[in-house]
Enzyme design. Sequence first.
Site, PDB file in Angstrom:
ATOM      1  N   HIS A  77      70.413 -43.181 -12.704  1.00  0.00           N
ATOM      2  CA  HIS A  77      70.146 -44.523 -13.219  1.00  0.00           C
ATOM      3  C   HIS A  77      71.480 -45.225 -13.429  1.00  0.00           C
ATOM      4  O   HIS A  77      72.361 -44.701 -14.110  1.00  0.00           O
ATOM      5  CB  HIS A  77      69.368 -44.455 -14.535  1.00  0.00           C
ATOM      6  CG  HIS A  77      69.432 -45.723 -15.337  1.00  0.00           C
ATOM      7  ND1 HIS A  77      69.187 -46.965 -14.789  1.00  0.00           N
ATOM      8  CD2 HIS A  77      69.738 -45.948 -16.642  1.00  0.00           C
ATOM      9  CE1 HIS A  77      69.330 -47.887 -15.734  1.00  0.00           C
ATOM     10  NE2 HIS A  77      69.662 -47.296 -16.855  1.00  0.00           N
ATOM     11  N   GLU A 132      67.676 -42.772 -22.377  1.00  0.00           N
ATOM     12  CA  GLU A 132      66.708 -42.940 -21.290  1.00  0.00           C
ATOM     13  C   GLU A 132      66.034 -41.635 -20.880  1.00  0.00           C
ATOM     14  O   GLU A 132      65.302 -41.592 -19.879  1.00  0.00           O
ATOM     15  CB  GLU A 132      67.388 -43.562 -20.064  1.00  0.00           C
ATOM     16  CG  GLU A 132      67.890 -44.975 -20.263  1.00  0.00           C
ATOM     17  CD  GLU A 132      66.782 -46.000 -20.437  1.00  0.00           C
ATOM     18  OE1 GLU A 132      65.603 -45.605 -20.542  1.00  0.00           O
ATOM     19  OE2 GLU A 132      67.098 -47.205 -20.474  1.00  0.00           O
TER      20      GLU A 132
END
Length: 211
Positions: free
Chosen positions: A89, A71
Amino acid sequence: MSLREQLCEYGRRAVELGLVIGTSGNLSVRQGELVAVTPSGVALDRLTPEMCPIVDVAGHLVEGELQPSSETPMHLTVYETTDAQAIVHTHSVFGTVVATTMTELPPVHYNALLLGGTVKVAAYATYGTPELAANVRAAMEGKRAALMANHGGVTIGATMEEAFEATRLLEWLCEVYVRGLSVGKPTVLTDEQLNAVVERALNPPTFPRRL
């Protein structure tokens, strides 16, 4: 505490609080043109500082033996388009429930203002892709948090502590909303009510001193 040490500390906290499971979730913290990020495929509670790669803001690996989180493109896009200095996240339970069923999390509590009010759900895209990064960027505009459809949540802050507390708040708000639905239809605060909260915060009451 170094950037890498921060990732280890808050990664461990994320696991302890049940905000991630397995090797899911990722964190990053920025200093200047460099970003320390959690590595791909390693559980956050098993990190050591030397495991955490460092990349530049263009996405080039500067230091580290392990590959950065898949990510990382999303993290770098958020850094590029916000004032964030840290990003968290997670795949938290209630956040993911909302992200799989709704297009936004409405402000059912005035603390939603700390995240920018209504939390938007970014349109679904495969993890780690430029499409997901673009969708998160759009959902995050003017906000401190966003949810990702059928995926999880992401929060930002001026520090890792601030970003992590935003994650905790996001999960709490999602839980309040989901549990509220089991009782009835949660009441959503109006713009007028939210503006009154802002006004109250900017002009707190004073109390006369007792003589």
